[in-house]
Design a protein around this motif. Structure first.
Motif, PDB file in Angstrom:
ATOM      1  N   TYR A 132       0.861  -1.084   0.121  1.00 46.44           N
ATOM      2  CA  TYR A 132      -0.035  -0.097  -0.133  1.00 46.44           C
ATOM      3  C   TYR A 132       1.103   1.310   0.013  1.00 46.44           C
ATOM      4  CZ  TYR A 132      -2.905   3.632   2.157  1.00 46.44           C
ATOM      5  OH  TYR A 132      -3.791   4.855   2.479  1.00 46.44           O
ATOM      6  N   SER A 133       0.481   2.452  -0.549  1.00 47.53           N
ATOM      7  CA  SER A 133       1.266   3.699  -0.701  1.00 47.53           C
ATOM      8  C   SER A 133       0.410   4.663  -0.270  1.00 47.53           C
ATOM      9  CB  SER A 133       2.060   3.684  -1.865  1.00 47.53           C
ATOM     10  OG  SER A 133       2.683   5.038  -2.043  1.00 47.53           O
ATOM     11  N   SER A 134       0.768   5.595   0.364  1.00 47.47           N
ATOM     12  CA  SER A 134      -0.010   7.069   0.753  1.00 47.47           C
ATOM     13  C   SER A 134       0.548   7.703  -0.524  1.00 47.47           C
ATOM     14  CB  SER A 134       0.216   7.712   1.990  1.00 47.47           C
ATOM     15  OG  SER A 134       1.527   8.285   1.920  1.00 47.47           O
ATOM     16  N   GLY A 135      -0.036   9.112  -0.588  1.00 45.44           N
ATOM     17  CA  GLY A 135       0.255   9.825  -1.554  1.00 45.44           C
ATOM     18  C   GLY A 135       1.400  10.899  -1.459  1.00 45.44           C
ATOM     19  N   ARG A 136       2.139  10.602  -0.253  1.00 47.83           N
ATOM     20  CA  ARG A 136       3.319  11.574  -0.199  1.00 47.83           C
ATOM     21  C   ARG A 136       4.625  10.985  -0.804  1.00 47.83           C
ATOM     22  NH1 ARG A 136       4.214  14.596   5.501  1.00 47.83           N
ATOM     23  NH2 ARG A 136       2.428  15.578   4.854  1.00 47.83           N
ATOM     24  N   SER A 137       4.540   9.775  -1.091  1.00 46.62           N
ATOM     25  CA  SER A 137       5.795   9.189  -1.661  1.00 46.62           C
ATOM     26  C   SER A 137       6.256   9.537  -3.023  1.00 46.62           C
ATOM     27  CB  SER A 137       5.710   7.566  -1.530  1.00 46.62           C
ATOM     28  OG  SER A 137       5.648   7.034  -0.280  1.00 46.62           O
ATOM     29  N   SER A 138       7.526   9.415  -3.239  1.00 46.22           N
ATOM     30  CA  SER A 138       8.052  10.002  -4.783  1.00 46.22           C
ATOM     31  C   SER A 138       7.330   9.037  -5.900  1.00 46.22           C
ATOM     32  CB  SER A 138       9.347  10.093  -4.990  1.00 46.22           C
ATOM     33  OG  SER A 138       9.625   8.673  -4.891  1.00 46.22           O
ATOM     34  N   ASN A 139       7.425   9.289  -7.145  1.00 43.27           N
ATOM     35  CA  ASN A 139       6.984   8.462  -8.309  1.00 43.27           C
ATOM     36  C   ASN A 139       7.954   7.304  -8.351  1.00 43.27           C
ATOM     37  OD1 ASN A 139       4.967   9.906  -9.127  1.00 43.27           O
ATOM     38  ND2 ASN A 139       6.272  11.510 -10.127  1.00 43.27           N
ATOM     39  N   GLU A 140       9.208   7.868  -7.911  1.00 44.68           N
ATOM     40  CA  GLU A 140      10.385   6.596  -7.982  1.00 44.68           C
ATOM     41  C   GLU A 140      10.130   5.482  -6.988  1.00 44.68           C
ATOM     42  OE1 GLU A 140      11.335  10.099 -10.146  1.00 44.68           O
ATOM     43  OE2 GLU A 140      10.814   9.869  -7.916  1.00 44.68           O
ATOM     44  N   ALA A 141      10.124   5.977  -5.554  1.00 41.78           N
ATOM     45  CA  ALA A 141       9.611   4.923  -4.701  1.00 41.78           C
ATOM     46  C   ALA A 141       8.308   4.230  -5.114  1.00 41.78           C
ATOM     47  CB  ALA A 141       9.283   5.670  -3.272  1.00 41.78           C
ATOM     48  N   ALA A 142       7.080   4.673  -5.411  1.00 42.15           N
ATOM     49  CA  ALA A 142       6.105   4.080  -5.843  1.00 42.15           C
ATOM     50  C   ALA A 142       6.261   3.010  -7.015  1.00 42.15           C
ATOM     51  CB  ALA A 142       4.845   5.387  -6.165  1.00 42.15           C
ATOM     52  N   PHE A 143       6.825   3.772  -7.998  1.00 37.51           N
ATOM     53  CA  PHE A 143       7.316   2.691  -9.217  1.00 37.51           C
ATOM     54  C   PHE A 143       7.945   1.240  -8.608  1.00 37.51           C
ATOM     55  CE2 PHE A 143       7.464   1.355 -13.473  1.00 37.51           C
ATOM     56  CZ  PHE A 143       8.459   0.663 -13.543  1.00 37.51           C
ATOM     57  N   LEU A 144       8.914   1.578  -7.784  1.00 38.33           N
ATOM     58  CA  LEU A 144       9.744   0.212  -7.580  1.00 38.33           C
ATOM     59  C   LEU A 144       8.617  -0.622  -6.524  1.00 38.33           C
ATOM     60  CD1 LEU A 144      12.964   2.283  -6.604  1.00 38.33           C
ATOM     61  CD2 LEU A 144      12.707   0.302  -7.986  1.00 38.33           C
ATOM     62  N   VAL A 480      11.999   6.908   7.608  1.00 39.93           N
ATOM     63  CA  VAL A 480      12.408   7.219   6.080  1.00 39.93           C
ATOM     64  C   VAL A 480      12.740   8.872   5.935  1.00 39.93           C
ATOM     65  CG1 VAL A 480      11.510   5.217   4.854  1.00 39.93           C
ATOM     66  CG2 VAL A 480       9.964   7.229   5.445  1.00 39.93           C
ATOM     67  N   LEU A 481      13.108   9.236   4.955  1.00 37.60           N
ATOM     68  CA  LEU A 481      13.660  10.351   4.755  1.00 37.60           C
ATOM     69  C   LEU A 481      12.187  11.147   4.271  1.00 37.60           C
ATOM     70  CD1 LEU A 481      17.208   9.811   3.089  1.00 37.60           C
ATOM     71  CD2 LEU A 481      16.931  11.028   5.364  1.00 37.60           C
ATOM     72  N   ALA A 482      12.316  12.474   4.500  1.00 35.41           N
ATOM     73  CA  ALA A 482      11.086  13.395   3.688  1.00 35.41           C
ATOM     74  C   ALA A 482      11.715  13.559   2.636  1.00 35.41           C
ATOM     75  CB  ALA A 482      10.999  14.359   4.538  1.00 35.41           C
ATOM     76  N   ARG A 483      10.881  14.417   1.748  1.00 33.78           N
ATOM     77  CA  ARG A 483      11.401  14.787   0.180  1.00 33.78           C
ATOM     78  C   ARG A 483      12.300  15.540   0.170  1.00 33.78           C
ATOM     79  NH1 ARG A 483       6.005  16.708  -2.565  1.00 33.78           N
ATOM     80  NH2 ARG A 483       5.548  14.458  -2.128  1.00 33.78           N
ATOM     81  N   ASP A 484      12.354  16.654   0.865  1.00 38.08           N
ATOM     82  CA  ASP A 484      13.636  17.513   0.940  1.00 38.08           C
ATOM     83  C   ASP A 484      14.797  17.107   1.755  1.00 38.08           C
ATOM     84  OD1 ASP A 484      12.835  19.856   3.659  1.00 38.08           O
ATOM     85  OD2 ASP A 484      12.397  17.658   3.490  1.00 38.08           O
ATOM     86  N   GLU A 485      14.834  15.761   1.892  1.00 38.81           N
ATOM     87  CA  GLU A 485      16.017  15.226   2.646  1.00 38.81           C
ATOM     88  C   GLU A 485      16.476  14.064   1.658  1.00 38.81           C
ATOM     89  OE1 GLU A 485      14.429  15.595   7.371  1.00 38.81           O
ATOM     90  OE2 GLU A 485      13.970  13.737   6.122  1.00 38.81           O
ATOM     91  N   GLU A 486      15.838  13.826   0.476  1.00 35.34           N
ATOM     92  CA  GLU A 486      16.222  12.790  -0.204  1.00 35.34           C
ATOM     93  C   GLU A 486      17.910  13.038  -0.796  1.00 35.34           C
ATOM     94  OE1 GLU A 486      13.092   9.767  -0.996  1.00 35.34           O
ATOM     95  OE2 GLU A 486      15.069   9.772  -1.795  1.00 35.34           O
TER      96      GLU A 486
END
Ligand code: SF4
Length: 708
Positions: A132-144, A480-486
């Motif tokens: 399951y994924s919430s909508g805050r993850s990146s396209n890259e993490a979601a695709f993987l 996990v890291l937040a978007r601006d910490e990737e």
């Protein structure tokens, strides 16, 4: 004032630096930030910022949870935390586990956590697992995530939109062949009318209000359709416009308050009025649409008294809206969960599509359909395949790239997944962000069901009640890291089909947080090995984007975005000509029969307050509605009188699934017959009455009874 208070909480310069960084806003899908710069929208306008984006950014900058936090607080104590208390506890900076029968979570090493996940996946069969994924993850993490799940062997892959906008995706796909907005941001500067249904963007998408204020300023009109008379939809103060800041801007030119669940009847009534006044755009229909006859006949033959009773609006109101739409040259229909959170959610959105087609308001600049999406990347994670069903072309591409056959067995949606847990059919559940438990109807059922899963794994930045109530026999929480910490750039998709590139950055706190995408690659490598595909190679996000560009239709440009830094609109989504992605190229109209009215009680609408975003609560008071805390029920003067209740009185509220005590009555501008309470706390009352096509529960039309 609020911004300063927040700024001093984490350091004004630190906050400004983060807000200005080239990262997409972490909150809603209107979309700000990215390569154009922080607080810049798709049209390049600066400053575009709101309280919600500040709240989310500051929340990622508060300190880490103390090292002894889980020693200090037992599970029983953690289960008592409110959403705000859990949110404010601090950032997760080390992995923890709750072993079977344990009374406390305890720190665990990453190695031990990954070993547990590996053995859990290797000791079950793929059909007994779900991702399951919430909508805050990146396209890259979601695709993987979806690619790993599929190569591992399951289509039990779903995202949080199954509990929010899935009805929009299903209906738009039925009507136009694509499941997202048919307009771009600029179209909001070209339209002369917005019909805003079941939405309160002032609370959930604040910068959209600037677009609405600008529309009124240039002489345009706005029809608001909402059982609650939301004060900011009457008059709103746009912070970046001096006159509006001090004197406010009138938003709604017409305000309609239908009964919850009365949307189809209202929209069919508007269409009926257009038919009766010979104002349907027959030329557009003849050239660009199919299925009109049945839809127009249904409206023509519908009885006004049925439409009035079922919608809870007057014939005059429906006629007035029809006249305004007829006078408009370019209308945008925009909606949120007030339309989709019903057992007739798909029909609600189809009725909007029918009205747009019947008036020629789709397939031209400044006109069309706009589902107002929630999380900042909820649309992206769906687009890159986080859904139970894949397009054939996408599955074939994945089979070629990963060198393995991918099952086409039907996958579970979100509600079916929880149900499967309850039946003992799921051993393993993996959740990328979010508060899966909290988003469910019938909270007790969801808790009991999830407790039957052997292992539940959460990848999270902060705590939420779902970690403590949505637990399995063993529960692992990974920081996990937040978007601006990737450590690498990531991408997000806005509700306008626009792809942003977020540059990432340094962690806001010290700790053992890891990047979501890298964690998924490590798990895939452990479970699936290096042949026929080496998952560790995808720790390089550029390679993930390369694969996405070859796999997902309309996303070719993502393959070169690292070099071009050129953000783009996905092709084939925005319609400025009446040629649609259907077999015939025409728009398809669908009959929308009137739904059965709610049986008994008052109709409960679940709301998000101004102080929250989805299940995350930043402030417990609701600034706009005057609801002082989370355990209130908004009720009309007439219903309160009918029940002999006073403002501030404490009552019990009984629903089909549960009961809540000590609920404070707040008399406000909600229509008679409807009451409103805050999500997710009141989900405990709501039985899962599911739309058969969207699989979305009826969170906005649930019967409740008041007990004194
Ligand atoms: S409107 Fe949405 S995208 Fe824009 S700043 Fe606010 S939360 Fe972020």
């Amino acid at each position: 004032m609020y911004s300063l208070e927040k700024a001093f909480q984490v350091g004004p310069l630190r906050l400004l630096k983060r807000m200005n960084s080239k990262n997409a806003c972490k909150t809603c899908a209107v979309g700000m930030g990215g390569m154009k710069g922080g607080m810049v929208n798709e049209a390049g306008h600066w400053p575009e910022v709101c309280k919600k984006s500040l709240q989310a950014q500051v929340a990622d900058m508060i300190g880490a949870l103390p090292a002894d936090y889980f020693d200090k607080y037992s599970l029983a104590e953690l289960e008592k935390l409110t959403p705000k208390q859990a949110e404010d506890a601090g950032r997760l900076s080390y992995p923890v586990v709750l072993d079977k029968g344990a009374t406390h979570f305890k720190p665990i090493t990453w190695e031990a956590a990954l070993n547990h996940i590996e053995s859990a996946l290797k000791s079950t069969t793929p059909d007994r697992t779900a991702f399951y994924s919430s909508g805050r993850s990146s396209n890259e993490a979601a695709f993987l995530l979806q690619a790993f799940a599929r190569v591992y062997g399951t289509n039990n892959v779903m995202n949080c939109s199954y509990y929010c906008h899935q009805a929009s995706g299903v209906a738009l796909k039925m009507a136009f062949g694509t499941g997202t907005a048919t307009v771009e941001l600029e179209d909001l500067t070209r339209c002369d009318l917005v019909v805003l249904l079941g939405a309160n963007p002032a609370s959930n998408h604040p910068r959209l209000m600037t677009q609405l204020a600008n529309l009124r300023a240039r002489g345009g009109r706005i029809i608001v359709v909402n059982p609650v008379r939301e004060s900011p939809l009457e008059s709103f103060h746009v912070p970046s416009q001096i006159k509006s800041l001090f004197f406010g801007t009138k938003i709604a030119s017409t305000y309609i308050q239908p009964l919850p669940g009365g949307d189809v009847a209202f929209l069919v009534g508007v269409l009926k009025s257009l038919i009766e006044k010979r104002r349907v755009d027959n030329e557009f229909i003849d050239n660009n649409a199919e299925g009109a006859a049945e839809v127009l006949n249904y409206a023509r033959n519908s009885d006004w008294s049925d439409l009035v009773t079922n919608s809870g609006t007057t014939k005059e109101e429906m006629e007035e809206c029809a006249d305004i739409i007829y006078d408009s040259k370019r209308t945008i229909f925009a909606w949120a969960m007030g339309l989709t959170h019903h057992a007739s959610g798909v029909d609600n959105v189809l009725a909007v599509c029918n009205l747009a087609i019947a008036t020629g308001n789709v397939g031209k600049p400044g006109a069309g359909l706009l589902p107002i999406r929630g999380h900042s990347n909820v649309q992206g994670i769906g687009s890159v395949g986080v859904a139970p069903a894949l397009q054939d072309s996408v599955r074939q591409s994945l089979e070629t790239i990963y060198g393995t056959k991918i099952t086409d067995a039907p996958g579970l949606d979100t509600h079916a997944m929880i149900d499967a847990c309850g039946k003992g059919d799921l051993d393993f559940l993996f959740a990328l962000g979010g508060n899966l438990w909290g988003s469910n109807p019938d909270s007790n059922w969801a808790k009991e069901s999830m407790a039957r899963a052997k292992t539940i794994v959460y990848l999270s930045t902060k705590l939420n009640p779902g970690h403590f109530h949505g637990k399995g026999e063993t529960t692992v929480i990974l920081p996990v890291l937040a978007r601006d910490e990737e450590p690498q750039a990531t991408t997000q998709e806005s509700m306008f089909n626009f792809i942003r590139l977020s540059e990432g950055g340094k962690p806001n706190i010290q700790g053992q947080m890891r990047a979501e995408a890298e964690v998924i690659c490590d798990i895939a490598n452990r479970v699936l090995g290096k042949t026929p595909f080496d998952w560790t190679s995808l720790r390089d996000y550029r390679k993930v984007r390369e694969i996405i560009s070859k796999t997902i239709p309309g996303w070719q440009e993502i393959g070169t975005i690292d070099d071009t830094k050129k953000e783009f609109t996905i092709t084939g989504r925005v319609y400025h000509t009446p040629r649609f992605n259907t077999t015939s190229g025409k728009a398809l109209m669908h009959p929308t029969p009137l739904p059965d009215p709610i049986k008994g009680g008052l109709a409960l609408i679940t709301l998000r307050s101004e102080g929250q975003f989805n299940t995350v609560v930043y402030d417990e008071y609701d600034f706009y509605r005057g609801m002082p805390h989370r355990f209130c029920i908004l009720m009309s003067e007439k219903d309160a009188q009918g029940l002999n209740l006073k403002d501030g009185q404490s009552v019990a509220v009984r629903g089909e699934a549960g009961r809540m005590e000590n609920i404070e009555v707040v008399i406000g501008k909600i229509r008679q017959g409807a009451v409103a309470m805050f999500y997710p706390e009141c989900n405990i009352l709501i039985k899962a009455n599911i739309d058969a096509r969207s699989k979305t529960p009826a969170f906005k039309s649930a019967p409740v009874w008041i007990e004194v």
